[in-house]
Design an enzyme around this catalytic site. Structure first.
Site, PDB file in Angstrom:
ATOM      1  N   ASN A  10       0.852  -1.194   0.000  1.00  0.00           N
ATOM      2  CA  ASN A  10       0.000   0.000   0.000  1.00  0.00           C
ATOM      3  C   ASN A  10       0.892   1.250   0.000  1.00  0.00           C
ATOM      4  OD1 ASN A  10      -1.497   2.245   1.018  1.00  0.00           O
ATOM      5  ND2 ASN A  10      -3.091   0.850   1.704  1.00  0.00           N
ATOM      6  N   HIS A  13       0.926   6.123   1.969  1.00  0.00           N
ATOM      7  CA  HIS A  13       1.638   7.065   2.836  1.00  0.00           C
ATOM      8  C   HIS A  13       2.819   7.738   2.169  1.00  0.00           C
ATOM      9  CE1 HIS A  13      -1.217   6.556   5.906  1.00  0.00           C
ATOM     10  NE2 HIS A  13      -1.087   5.256   5.858  1.00  0.00           N
ATOM     11  N   ARG A  48      -9.406   8.273  -0.968  1.00  0.00           N
ATOM     12  CA  ARG A  48     -10.394   8.657   0.049  1.00  0.00           C
ATOM     13  C   ARG A  48     -11.223   9.818  -0.459  1.00  0.00           C
ATOM     14  NH1 ARG A  48      -9.059   6.518   5.515  1.00  0.00           N
ATOM     15  NH2 ARG A  48     -10.815   7.758   6.203  1.00  0.00           N
TER      16      ARG A  48
END
Ligand code: PXP
Length: 247
Positions: A10, A13, A48
């Protein structure tokens, strides 16, 4: 047992760090390419509602740059469904999303929202996207995920990892037992089982060794550790930990 436990990296970040300054660096697309070269089996990214991680333009850029599957994390909203259908990632993981949360704190409430979720995932599945539901290792949620027609579930490992970090071995082992039972229940229903959230070198082994688990999605720890030793070395060490647990 799935032959090879897949590692989805992922890269959210890297985008978080980029967004802290509002510019283009560090580039999450570069991280995705580097992760692929270091042995990642897939790239995971969460668009998001507030775009605090990747942004819309990152999706195309990542898709064009990588040769491994993209697992697109998304909330069950009309906007995200439109975006997923517009880009056709290999997989879409449906996650709960609350604007004020720091990270995806809990699992999706499938049991209480079955009809809506069944309608929501049907067009994604029809478009050839492999849909997973990010849920707690709760029998009611697992059974509901099966009923709504999801082929895959991802079990939330956050509580297990949090208890480990707090040094509460009894609570950690209780959560691990729930994950073990949940993975078995899901596999018995014919669901493919993934796990993720909060995993690190210390917590990965007890879930990587579970024969029902086909994929782990790991982000925050890998990106944080990469600051010190680099992304390729971090991914290689995680891969080793997974393989050692599996052996
Ligand atoms: N899987 C899902 C569904 C997630 O939402 C997240 C966090 O974005 C992860 C895995 C990875 O969690 P972490 O960044 O804590 O490794």
């Amino acid at each position: 047992m799935a032959d090879r436990l897949r590692l989805g990296v992922n890269i959210d970040h890297v985008a978080t760090l980029r967004n802290a300054r509002g510019g283009a660096l560090p580039d999450p697309v570069r991280a995705a390419v580097m992760a692929e070269q270091a042995g990642a089996d897939g790239i995971t990214a969460h668009l998001r509602e507030d775009r605090r991680h990747i942004r819309d333009a990152d999706i195309d850029a990542i898709l064009q740059a990588i040769n491994i599957p993209l697992n697109f994390e998304m909330a069950a909203t009309d906007e995200m469904q439109r975006i997923a259908l517009g880009h056709l990632p290999h997989a879409a993981c449906i996650v709960p999303e609350r604007r004020e949360e720091r990270t995806t704190e809990g699992g999706l409430e499938v049991a209480a929202d079955q009809n809506r979720l069944a309608d929501f995932i049907a067009p994604l599945r029809d478009a050839g996207i492999r849909v997973s539901l990010f849920i707690a290792a709760d029998p009611a949620q697992i059974d509901a995920a099966h009923r709504v027609g999801a082929p895959v579930i991802e079990l939330h490992t956050g509580a297990y990892c949090d208890h480990h970090a707090e040094g509460d071995a009894a609570a950690r082992d209780g959560e691990l037992a729930r994950l073990v039972a949940g993975a078995k229940r899901a596999a018995d229903l014919g669901l493919e089982v993934h796990m993720g959230h909060g995993l690190c070198y210390e917590t990965v082994g007890p879930v990587a060794c579970l024969p029902e688990v086909a994929e782990l999605n790991i982000g925050h720890f890998l990106i944080g550790e990469a600051v010190f030793v680099g992304l390729p070395a971090t991914i290689a060490r995680m891969r080793e930990a997974m393989d050692a647990a599996r052996a």
